[in-house]
Design a protein around this motif. Structure first.
Motif, mmCIF file in Angstrom:
data_model
loop_
_atom_site.group_PDB
_atom_site.id
_atom_site.type_symbol
_atom_site.label_atom_id
_atom_site.label_comp_id
_atom_site.label_asym_id
_atom_site.label_seq_id
_atom_site.Cartn_x
_atom_site.Cartn_y
_atom_site.Cartn_z
ATOM 1 N N ILE A 230 1.182 4.020 -2.984
ATOM 2 C CA ILE A 230 0.806 5.428 -2.770
ATOM 3 C C ILE A 230 1.967 6.356 -3.152
ATOM 4 O O ILE A 230 1.779 7.370 -3.828
ATOM 5 C CB ILE A 230 0.367 5.654 -1.299
ATOM 6 C CG1 ILE A 230 -0.975 4.973 -1.057
ATOM 7 C CG2 ILE A 230 0.273 7.148 -0.969
ATOM 8 C CD1 ILE A 230 -1.412 4.960 0.398
ATOM 9 N N ARG B 280 0.095 -2.397 -7.602
ATOM 10 C CA ARG B 280 -1.329 -2.513 -7.259
ATOM 11 C C ARG B 280 -1.864 -3.896 -7.626
ATOM 12 O O ARG B 280 -2.710 -4.446 -6.934
ATOM 13 C CB ARG B 280 -2.115 -1.426 -7.986
ATOM 14 C CG ARG B 280 -3.521 -1.250 -7.467
ATOM 15 C CD ARG B 280 -4.061 0.060 -7.989
ATOM 16 N NE ARG B 280 -5.398 0.327 -7.512
ATOM 17 C CZ ARG B 280 -6.492 -0.088 -8.136
ATOM 18 N NH1 ARG B 280 -6.393 -0.798 -9.240
ATOM 19 N NH2 ARG B 280 -7.683 0.216 -7.645
ATOM 20 N N THR C 6 -6.090 3.188 -0.401
ATOM 21 C CA THR C 6 -5.142 3.895 -1.275
ATOM 22 C C THR C 6 -5.630 5.300 -1.626
ATOM 23 O O THR C 6 -4.933 6.045 -2.322
ATOM 24 C CB THR C 6 -4.862 3.089 -2.562
ATOM 25 O OG1 THR C 6 -6.096 2.778 -3.185
ATOM 26 C CG2 THR C 6 -4.112 1.814 -2.281
ATOM 27 N N VAL D 217 0.851 -1.203 0.000
ATOM 28 C CA VAL D 217 0.000 0.000 0.000
ATOM 29 C C VAL D 217 0.885 1.251 0.000
ATOM 30 O O VAL D 217 0.691 2.172 -0.806
ATOM 31 C CB VAL D 217 -0.947 0.016 1.231
ATOM 32 C CG1 VAL D 217 -1.570 1.403 1.424
ATOM 33 C CG2 VAL D 217 -2.060 -1.015 1.066
#
Lengths: 150, 119
Positions: free
Chosen positions: A32, A83, A99, A28
């Motif tokens: 990001i 992702r 996210t 994650v």
């Protein structure tokens, strides 16, 4: 001895679940970061393009000759792969809100790096996103049995 | 033009994410280390729905490039998050994910935030 064995057997799935949780959070954070910096670089490159993009595909290819746009595209491709790895371990309905912190980063970078105007409502919206993402991140990461290594 | 681009981004993103989530769950846990990336790329090449998902992502991406050139980044990024609602519904109906009260409430808060940010 047997007690020990039983306790180890009980701990193993717990430890595996904790390890998966750490891997999900690492993915994650990586996603990001890549997405935020990639978007910023792409926006910077595109805003310094002389010609507006149309339906002509050649225009998009030429736009990538700008080093900032090219760097942005490379980072966004890496973000896409990250992702995909994330979606192999966690629910889509978990990944989406968690996210969303990226939207807050995009707003902040738009304001402070690209000097865009950000209204009070927009800042209030970013606070909602942070609280909502925090709520979702405290729920189970997968509810469909995904995330098991093959 | 900006709303056409936004519509394209949202439609293509929803399609891509649902396909990706469905196929990646079937592929098993993946990582993005050096060896992990190789395995991930092989999985993508072997699964046609993942290739279709990447095609949809490309449509979304090029529409985003055109949008970000015309509109501020602080509008383009949050506004494209309207795909949230459709994707969460699809996650429940198509992917059979369990969306409990806390997750639904958190997602609604995020959605309210996105609407405020996109104004």
């Amino acid at each position: 001895m047997q007690e020990n064995g039983v306790s180890m057997e009980l701990e193993a799935p717990e430890a595996r679940r904790a390890g998966r949780g750490v891997a999900v959070f690492a993915l994650v954070l990586l996603f990001i970061g890549l997405k935020a910096v990639g978007n910023l670089s792409l926006a910077w490159g595109m805003k310094h393009q002389a010609e507006a993009l149309s339906a002509n595909p050649l225009g998009y290819v030429l736009a990538m000759a700008n080093p900032f746009a090219a760097l942005g595209v490379a980072m966004l491709i890496l973000a896409l792969l990250t992702r995909m790895a994330l979606l192999s371990r966690a629910d889509l309905s978990y990944v989406l809100p968690v996210t969303a912190i990226g939207y807050v980063l995009a707003t902040a970078m738009g304001r402070f790096v690209l000097h865009e105007t950000v209204s009070g409502a927009r800042w209030a919206g970013t606070v909602f996103i942070v609280i909502g993402a925090a709520m979702v991140s405290s729920t189970e990461q997968t509810t469909t049995g995904g995330g098991e290594a093959r | 033009m900006k709303w056409v681009l936004l519509g394209l981004i949202i439609g293509a993103t929803v399609m891509s994410d649902v396909l990706q989530s469905h196929e990646m769950k079937r592929a098993g846990a993946q990582s993005v280390g050096l060896r992990g990336l190789g395995r991930l790329l092989r999985e993508i090449a072997a699964r046609r729905y993942l290739i279709l998902a990447i095609g949809c992502m490309a449509v979304s991406f090029f529409s985003f490039m055109a949008l970000v050139q015309r509109e501020p980044l602080s509008f383009a990024v949050p506004a494209s998050a309207a795909s949230f609602v459709v994707e969460t519904v699809m996650a429940k109906l198509v992917l059979k994910e369990r969306i409990g009260t806390k997750r639904a409430a958190g997602t609604l808060l995020v959605l309210c935030g996105v609407v405020l940010v996109a104004r």
